[in-house]
Scaffold this active site. Structure first.
Site, short mmCIF file in Angstrom:
data_model
loop_
_atom_site.label_atom_id
_atom_site.label_comp_id
_atom_site.label_asym_id
_atom_site.label_seq_id
_atom_site.Cartn_x
_atom_site.Cartn_y
_atom_site.Cartn_z
CG ASP A 170 -2.01 1.04 1.37
OD1 ASP A 170 -2.72 1.07 0.21
OD2 ASP A 170 -1.74 1.93 2.29
CE1 TYR A 282 -2.75 7.69 1.25
CE2 TYR A 282 -2.27 7.85 3.61
CZ TYR A 282 -2.56 7.12 2.40
OH TYR A 282 -2.51 5.55 2.48
CG HIS A 337 -5.84 -2.97 0.24
ND1 HIS A 337 -5.20 -2.27 -0.94
CD2 HIS A 337 -5.12 -2.11 1.18
CE1 HIS A 337 -4.22 -1.25 -0.61
NE2 HIS A 337 -4.35 -1.41 0.70
#
Length: 364
Positions: A170, A282, A337
């Protein structure tokens, strides 16, 4: 195409594209914020007492101190002054395998790999900058991609190594790609789990609205404080749901997280301020991409769970064009995921196979 335009016209085009790009970013940020706000109001209307319940877990669950996973260690980086926490398994002096987790995770997401690979490697599962017991600078500028890449270089050197097998999942996969691009001499083999080459991601997301929607949290996280607050609602219901729900969690045929595993995540992220550092990762991404350099020159394994709720599988195959060496892609049809936790036995076997392979650089 730019050669057809005189320099002033080209500058106008670049400025117009930048304006449109940031208009898209902030418009979609507003849309995501409105959706989150509506969900919050719905929760308050249904269960007002539960909505604002937030329990800080004071004591870590026993699984976080399981000696079979390794030893808890700390290293302070001289240049940044930050102290990093990691768990290490396997004898010192063995080849280094460095593991980079994703969001919202921490070193514990690699528990199955710590046990598996310690026989032949010094396995180090890191808490990235801002996560868990690693220091968390307060300003978002401290989480620029350049800082995160340099962290890995500095940690490698502080551990007494000049190269490693680098594995990332990720967001940790994003960092692993960038380290491999910027410091290729430090990575003998690259293994990435459920994250495409960063250039593939930035190009694909602008051309495919479906991926733009799946990546909505990237835009939502641009807002101050509100994303952190939304994670605390209903005692971290969003966090629990990410790992356990039918839509985003580990699938029917996966190795589901135990109640103690969930408590481990709640213990780490329920601490005051524990979410700001991770979300700050982020908050700089749109100013750091696209990349100036792209090529990956070491043997690379990309593992992908086809049931990933956040990343479209088509990006995995496109990644091949950026790897100028042996590239192996394995897509697991029933996996989510959270691949290395979802299908640990299969993932470990695939990694062993890749590590044992004698690979040679592709001839272009």
């Amino acid at each position: 195409p730019g050669a057809a335009f005189p320099p002033p016209a080209r500058r106008v085009m670049v400025a117009a594209r930048a304006l449109l790009f940031w208009a898209l970013v902030y418009s979609y940020c507003g849309v995501c914020a409105c959706i989150a706000g509506l969900r919050l109001l719905w929760s308050i209307g249904r269960r007002p007492g539960e909505t604002f319940r937030w329990v800080v877990r004071e004591n870590p669950p026993a699984c976080l101190n399981d000696p079979s996973l390794g030893t808890h260690c700390y290293v302070r980086i001289k240049d940044s002054g930050l102290r990093f926490h990691y768990v290490a398994a396997g004898e010192r002096g063995k080849p280094l395998m460095l593991l980079l987790h994703g969001f919202p995770e921490f070193w514990y997401s690699w528990r199955h790999q710590l046990r598996e690979f310690k026989s032949e490697y010094r396995v180090v599962a890191l808490d990235l900058r801002g996560y868990g017991e690693t220091d968390a600078p307060s300003h978002k500028e401290n989480y620029l991609l350049d800082c995160l890449i340099t962290d890995i270089k500095d940690i490698l050197e502080s551990l007494g190594y000049n190269k490693c097998v680098l594995i990332g999942h990720d967001w940790g996969g994003m960092i692993a790609w960038l380290v491999a691009i910027c410091y290729p001499e430090m990575v003998t083999k690259l293994i990435v789990v459920n994250f495409p080459h960063p250039s593939v991601f930035t190009e694909y997301i602008l051309r495919h609205p479906s991926q733009l929607i799946k990546s909505g949290y990237y835009f939502f996280f641009q807002m101050p404080w509100f994303p952190e607050f939304m994670f605390t609602v209903n005692d971290f219901k969003v966090l629990k749901s990410l790992f356990t729900s039918q839509a985003t969690g580990i699938g029917r045929k996966g190795c589901r997280l135990t109640a103690e595993d969930i408590e481990a995540y709640l213990y780490v992220f329920s601490q005051p301020g524990a979410l700001t550092g991770p979300i700050n990762h982020y908050r700089n991404i749109f100013s750091c991409l696209p990349l100036q350099h792209h090529e990956v020159i070491m043997p690379t394994l990309l593992l992908w769970g086809e049931k990933d709720a956040f990343m479209e599988v088509e990006m995995a195959e496109i990644t091949r064009i950026y790897v100028k060496n042996h590239f192996r892609l394995t897509i697991l049809s029933e996996a989510s995921h959270w691949l290395q936790q979802d299908q640990p036995d299969i993932v470990n076997k695939l990694i062993w196979t890749f590590l044992k392979e004698e690979t040679t650089r592709k001839i272009e």
